[in-house]
Design an enzyme around this catalytic site. Structure first.
Site, PDB file in Angstrom:
ATOM      1  N   GLY A   1     -20.382   5.998   2.791  1.00 57.82           N
ATOM      2  CA  GLY A   1     -19.308   6.369   1.871  1.00 57.82           C
ATOM      3  C   GLY A   1     -19.878   6.500   0.475  1.00 57.82           C
TER       4      GLY A   1
ATOM      5  CE  LYS B   1      -4.557   0.383   0.311  1.00 58.56           C
ATOM      6  NZ  LYS B   1      -5.433  -0.692  -0.152  1.00 58.56           N
TER       7      LYS B   1
ATOM      8  N   GLY C   1     -17.671   7.385  -2.417  1.00 56.68           N
ATOM      9  CA  GLY C   1     -16.602   7.506  -3.413  1.00 56.68           C
ATOM     10  C   GLY C   1     -16.837   6.467  -4.494  1.00 56.68           C
TER      11      GLY C   1
HETATM   12  N1  GLU Z   1      -7.166  -0.196  -3.355  1.00 57.89           N
HETATM   13  C1  GLU Z   1      -7.904  -1.378  -3.663  1.00 57.89           C
HETATM   14  C2  GLU Z   1      -7.932  -2.308  -2.467  1.00 57.89           C
HETATM   15  O1  GLU Z   1      -7.812  -1.895  -1.337  1.00 57.89           O
HETATM   16  C3  GLU Z   1      -7.421  -2.054  -4.932  1.00 57.89           C
HETATM   17  C4  GLU Z   1      -5.986  -2.446  -4.939  1.00 57.89           C
HETATM   18  C5  GLU Z   1      -5.479  -2.874  -6.298  1.00 57.89           C
HETATM   19  O2  GLU Z   1      -6.243  -2.900  -7.230  1.00 57.89           O
HETATM   20  O3  GLU Z   1      -4.289  -3.192  -6.363  1.00 57.89           O
HETATM   21  O4  GLU Z   1      -8.175  -3.488  -2.593  1.00 57.89           O
END
Ligand code: GLU
Length: 414
Positions: free
Chosen positions: A217, A105, A219
């Site tokens: 939410g 992340k 978004g």
């Molecule tokens: N941000 C999204 C998640 O928390 C997608 C992550 C991605 O596609 O790599 O799963």
């Protein structure tokens, strides 16, 4: 341990699974921590002539099963511990769906709502300049998350390709379709969660058509959850919340109209066919609640007052460990985040596959493959939960952690 710290929550969730799996100390220790972290500064020339120094992070939690994978958040309250927690959850999520990927992340402490388009582009490109050597199609593949968009992914992939001098679309997913994104990626997180909710209802013998729900939410995930819950499950979404307030209409809301209202106004508040909601959104007497905002919203304090039959975790980390126990003991069916919202990363993986092939699938093909993946993972969690008589989050952890452990052992890390 403070449970309000998302990383402490993530470590606690792992600890419980590690105990049941009988993990040895070294294996457990590797999984409790990120393998690598990059902390960096992003100096950005602002429109007013000043220079603002933003802080960024990229955390690779584990890559035993494949390249680390996970989104980048732009958030004013971002912390390294939040990013660590979210990176850990990505490891379990990719493993849960049996994708050949690990978990990562990223984050930048910033408020995108206060930035001009030019400033936002410079922050995005600055992130990639700082992290270019750390990420890569075969190392670590970013994607969108809270407050980051396909446009931001477009700037990021462009900056990466300028640095390397080659086209490498699979270094970033969640791109616009015109530059290598996948059809079906925009609504994939919501679609996966709706498939999961449909499977949960069938498992419980519930018919959701005409029943009620709320969405917290609005978004990308929240708005598509509203749309698909209505279209695919026949649910009536009677209340919706965002960071500015909550709205109510006993007949539900038109999702097209609400989406365009939000595009213009930046919030759901004051949507014409609605009244302000005067009770806590998550405690409403509805059949399904979809927390699709942020971490830590269902706690030891309010879990007793949740009335829904199904809690579908569209957000990452919305439920704290003490609330997990309360909901389980009260017979409320929780669909855990590392499965429920995994549709996004699953279609991100499909995007990488298509980028690598250089050959693109139809939207129907993407959705069908997502369906197969989600249904299979649901069955794995259900079987584990029934066999061990445990709640779904713990069941999901047992399946996911065990796969990562197997990969680490095959590599002789432990
Ligand atoms: N941000 C999204 C998640 O928390 C997608 C992550 C991605 O596609 O790599 O799963």
């Amino acid at each position: 341990m403070t449970k309000e710290n998302p990383f402490a929550v993530a470590q606690h969730q792992l600890d419980v699974a590690a105990e049941l799996l009988g993990l040895d100390e070294a294996t457990h220790e590797i999984l409790r921590w990120p393998l690598r972290e990059l902390h960096f500064l992003i100096p950005v020339h602002m429109d007013d002539g000043s220079t603002h120094v933003f802080r960024g992070f990229r955390v690779q939690h584990n890559d035993a099963r494949g390249p680390a994978k996970g989104g980048i958040r732009f958030h004013p309250n971002e912390t390294i511990d939040t990013v660590r927690a979210l990176a850990s959850w990505m490891t379990w999520k990719t493993s849960m769906l049996d994708l050949p990927l690990g978990g990562a992340k990223g984050g930048v402490i910033c408020d995108p709502r206060q930035l001009s388009q030019g400033e936002l582009e410079r922050v995005s490109r600055g992130f990639i300049r700082a992290a270019a050597r750390f990420i890569g199609a075969h190392k670590d593949v970013p994607a969108p998350d809270v407050f980051t968009t396909p446009q931001i992914m477009a700037w990021m992939v462009d900056e990466y390709e300028i640095i390397t001098g080659e086209h490498e679309p699979s270094v970033i997913t969640g791109k616009p379709v015109e530059i290598g994104g996948s059809l079906g990626r925009a609504d994939a997180t919501a679609r996966g969660g709706i498939i999961a909710t449909r499977e949960a209802a069938a498992h419980l013998g519930l018919d959701l058509s005409g029943k009620t729900a709320i969405v917290q939410g609005y978004g990308n995930v929240g708005s598509y959850t509203h749309k698909l819950a209505t279209e695919l499950l026949g649910l009536k979404v009677v209340a919706i919340g965002d960071m500015y307030g909550s709205i109510y209409n006993e007949n539900g809301f038109d999702s097209q109209a609400l989406m365009s209202f939000v595009r213009q106004n930046g919030t759901i508040v004051d949507f014409p066919e609605s009244e302000p909601l005067d009770e806590p959104l998550l405690e409403m007497d509805v059949d399904v609640i979809f927390p699709a905002a942020t971490e830590g919203v269902i706690t030891g304090e309010n879990a007793d007052r949740v009335k829904a039959k199904i809690v579908a975790e569209m957000a990452n980390g919305p439920t704290l460990p003490e609330a997990d126990e309360i909901l389980f003991n009260r017979g409320i069916y929780l669909i855990p985040d590392i499965f429920c919202n995994a549709g996004g990363v699953t279609v991100s993986y499909f995007e990488q596959v298509q980028n690598t092939y250089g050959y693109y699938w139809s939207e129907a093909e993407v959705n069908q493959r997502l369906e197969t993946k989600m249904v299979h993972a649901f069955q794995e969690i259900s079987q584990m939960a029934a066999k061990r008589r445990i709640h779904n989050r713990l069941a999901a952890y047992l399946v996911a952690v065990e796969r990562v452990v197997k990969a680490m052992k095959l590599r002789s890390w432990v």
